[in-house]
Design a protein around this motif. Structure first.
Motif, PDB file in Angstrom:
ATOM      1  N   ALA A   1       4.539   8.623   1.122  1.00  0.00           N
ATOM      2  CA  ALA A   1       5.397   9.502   0.330  1.00  0.00           C
ATOM      3  C   ALA A   1       4.776  10.888   0.217  1.00  0.00           C
ATOM      4  O   ALA A   1       3.554  11.036   0.115  1.00  0.00           O
ATOM      5  N   ASP A   2       5.635  11.895   0.231  1.00  0.00           N
ATOM      6  CA  ASP A   2       5.180  13.281   0.083  1.00  0.00           C
ATOM      7  C   ASP A   2       6.340  14.096  -0.479  1.00  0.00           C
ATOM      8  O   ASP A   2       7.509  13.772  -0.245  1.00  0.00           O
ATOM      9  N   VAL A   3       6.010  15.148  -1.185  1.00  0.00           N
ATOM     10  CA  VAL A   3       7.039  16.008  -1.753  1.00  0.00           C
ATOM     11  C   VAL A   3       7.673  16.914  -0.697  1.00  0.00           C
ATOM     12  O   VAL A   3       8.781  17.419  -0.884  1.00  0.00           O
TER      13      VAL A   3
ATOM     14  N   VAL B   1       0.854  -1.193   0.000  1.00  0.00           N
ATOM     15  CA  VAL B   1       0.000   0.000   0.000  1.00  0.00           C
ATOM     16  C   VAL B   1       0.888   1.240   0.000  1.00  0.00           C
ATOM     17  O   VAL B   1       1.889   1.302   0.714  1.00  0.00           O
ATOM     18  N   VAL B   2       0.506   2.227  -0.802  1.00  0.00           N
ATOM     19  CA  VAL B   2       1.218   3.504  -0.839  1.00  0.00           C
ATOM     20  C   VAL B   2       0.259   4.614  -0.436  1.00  0.00           C
ATOM     21  O   VAL B   2      -0.829   4.745  -1.006  1.00  0.00           O
ATOM     22  N   ASP B   3       0.663   5.393   0.564  1.00  0.00           N
ATOM     23  CA  ASP B   3      -0.047   6.611   0.959  1.00  0.00           C
ATOM     24  C   ASP B   3       0.655   7.761   0.247  1.00  0.00           C
ATOM     25  O   ASP B   3       1.734   8.192   0.652  1.00  0.00           O
ATOM     26  N   LEU B   4       0.048   8.212  -0.838  1.00  0.00           N
ATOM     27  CA  LEU B   4       0.659   9.229  -1.703  1.00  0.00           C
ATOM     28  C   LEU B   4       0.137  10.603  -1.305  1.00  0.00           C
ATOM     29  O   LEU B   4      -1.070  10.786  -1.125  1.00  0.00           O
ATOM     30  N   CYS B   5       1.026  11.587  -1.202  1.00  0.00           N
ATOM     31  CA  CYS B   5       0.704  12.898  -0.617  1.00  0.00           C
ATOM     32  C   CYS B   5       0.324  12.686   0.842  1.00  0.00           C
ATOM     33  O   CYS B   5      -0.726  13.115   1.318  1.00  0.00           O
TER      34      CYS B   5
ATOM     35  N   LEU C   1       5.409  12.706  -6.089  1.00  0.00           N
ATOM     36  CA  LEU C   1       4.522  11.618  -6.517  1.00  0.00           C
ATOM     37  C   LEU C   1       5.316  10.315  -6.548  1.00  0.00           C
ATOM     38  O   LEU C   1       5.880   9.929  -5.535  1.00  0.00           O
ATOM     39  N   ASP C   2       5.434   9.640  -7.701  1.00  0.00           N
ATOM     40  CA  ASP C   2       6.116   8.334  -7.714  1.00  0.00           C
ATOM     41  C   ASP C   2       7.576   8.423  -8.137  1.00  0.00           C
ATOM     42  O   ASP C   2       8.199   7.407  -8.431  1.00  0.00           O
ATOM     43  N   GLU C   3       8.134   9.636  -8.127  1.00  0.00           N
ATOM     44  CA  GLU C   3       9.500   9.833  -8.609  1.00  0.00           C
ATOM     45  C   GLU C   3      10.502   8.913  -7.914  1.00  0.00           C
ATOM     46  O   GLU C   3      11.398   8.346  -8.545  1.00  0.00           O
ATOM     47  N   ALA C   4      10.353   8.752  -6.584  1.00  0.00           N
ATOM     48  CA  ALA C   4      11.287   7.917  -5.821  1.00  0.00           C
ATOM     49  C   ALA C   4      10.735   6.516  -5.558  1.00  0.00           C
ATOM     50  O   ALA C   4      11.304   5.767  -4.755  1.00  0.00           O
ATOM     51  N   LEU C   5       9.661   6.170  -6.240  1.00  0.00           N
ATOM     52  CA  LEU C   5       8.993   4.886  -5.985  1.00  0.00           C
ATOM     53  C   LEU C   5       9.073   3.945  -7.184  1.00  0.00           C
ATOM     54  O   LEU C   5       8.267   3.022  -7.313  1.00  0.00           O
ATOM     55  N   GLY C   6      10.066   4.158  -8.018  1.00  0.00           N
ATOM     56  CA  GLY C   6      10.196   3.325  -9.211  1.00  0.00           C
ATOM     57  C   GLY C   6      10.309   1.845  -8.918  1.00  0.00           C
ATOM     58  O   GLY C   6       9.859   1.006  -9.709  1.00  0.00           O
ATOM     59  N   HIS C   7      10.886   1.506  -7.756  1.00  0.00           N
ATOM     60  CA  HIS C   7      11.048   0.096  -7.393  1.00  0.00           C
ATOM     61  C   HIS C   7       9.708  -0.590  -7.138  1.00  0.00           C
ATOM     62  O   HIS C   7       9.632  -1.818  -7.076  1.00  0.00           O
TER      63      HIS C   7
END
Length: 254
Positions: A119-121, A93-97, A145-151
């Motif tokens: 993740a948050d900017v 699960v990803v909590d984005l922003c 956003l998903d910039e650091a979540l490529g994995h």
């Protein structure tokens, strides 16, 4: 200072729930008169109660807060509840922003089997979220956003997100608690309010596994735009509402 005095001062400052707020501020002061007065003055000056006392109630939890970080709203509990219900066993699960990490914390408490990344900017938000989430075994990371979540591309089961969705021109019309004490980055949804929602749903299309779900908070005014953004990202979407919370969310499936 008596409780009645504090209540009267808060009520004169326009606090609707002055008696309740006075009790919370007294509790946060811990019996120290000087601290009590300082906290009371901050609230009277318009600082959000949750920042003044250092925590916000969310999904039955006390979520730590800090100046300069968006305060979680009760309506966002709908996003957390839907994420908990949608997540399969051993979900990623990803909590984005993520802001304070309130949604991630609520999911972690309900679903101890889940692997959760917040993740948050905003580095300040991530630092706060990280301290809250670390005891729960969750990770918080700075990411546009998903910039650091490529994995995690193509491997996420559920994305839960409360992106900023206030149209830029409406920010000056918000209550002073928000417009004066919360970062514009956490409020500003662009000219029509849906710019960050579009970016979140585009990121969801990259992160989700087939059949994965993105849950994105929106409003009645923006719901049509949010649904259109999901369709543009090749996601199949529907609306979910909670009248008691005054909450609206888009549930979009890859």
């Amino acid at each position: 200072m008596t409780a009645d005095d504090a209540t009267a001062r808060l009520r004169a400052a326009g606090c609707v729930f002055a008696e309740d707020e006075a009790a919370l501020i007294a509790d946060a002061a811990g019996g120290y008169p000087a601290r009590h007065e300082a906290l009371l003055e901050r609230r009277i000056a318009g600082e959000p109660l949750e920042i003044v006392i250092g925590w916000a109630r969310f999904a039955g939890l006390r979520i730590p807060t800090a100046p300069g970080v968006f305060v979680p709203r009760r309506r966002t509990e709908l996003v957390a509840r839907l994420a908990i219900a949608c997540a399969p066993d051993d979900a990623t699960v990803v909590d984005l922003c993520c802001g304070t990490g309130a949604v991630a914390a609520a999911i972690a408490h309900a679903r101890t089997d889940a692997r959760i990344v917040a993740a948050d900017v905003d580095p300040a938000a991530v630092a706060l979220a990280a301290s809250t989430l670390a005891p729960l075994g969750c990770v918080a990371t700075v990411s546009d956003l998903d910039e650091a979540l490529g994995h995690l591309a193509g491997a996420v089961d559920v994305i839960a997100s409360c992106p900023p969705y206030v149209p830029t021109a409406q920010i000056p019309l918000m209550p002073r608690e928000a417009r004066d004490h919360e970062p514009a980055l956490a409020l500003d949804g662009g000219p029509d309010g849906a710019a960050v929602q579009r970016a979140v749903l585009d990121a969801a299309a990259r992160l989700l596994r087939p059949g994965g779900v993105a849950i994105v908070e929106t409003s009645e005014d923006l719901a049509t735009l949010t649904l259109a953004a999901a369709a543009d990202a090749a996601l199949s979407a529907r609306l979910e509402r909670d009248a008691e919370l005054g909450a609206v969310a888009v549930v979009a499936r890859l």
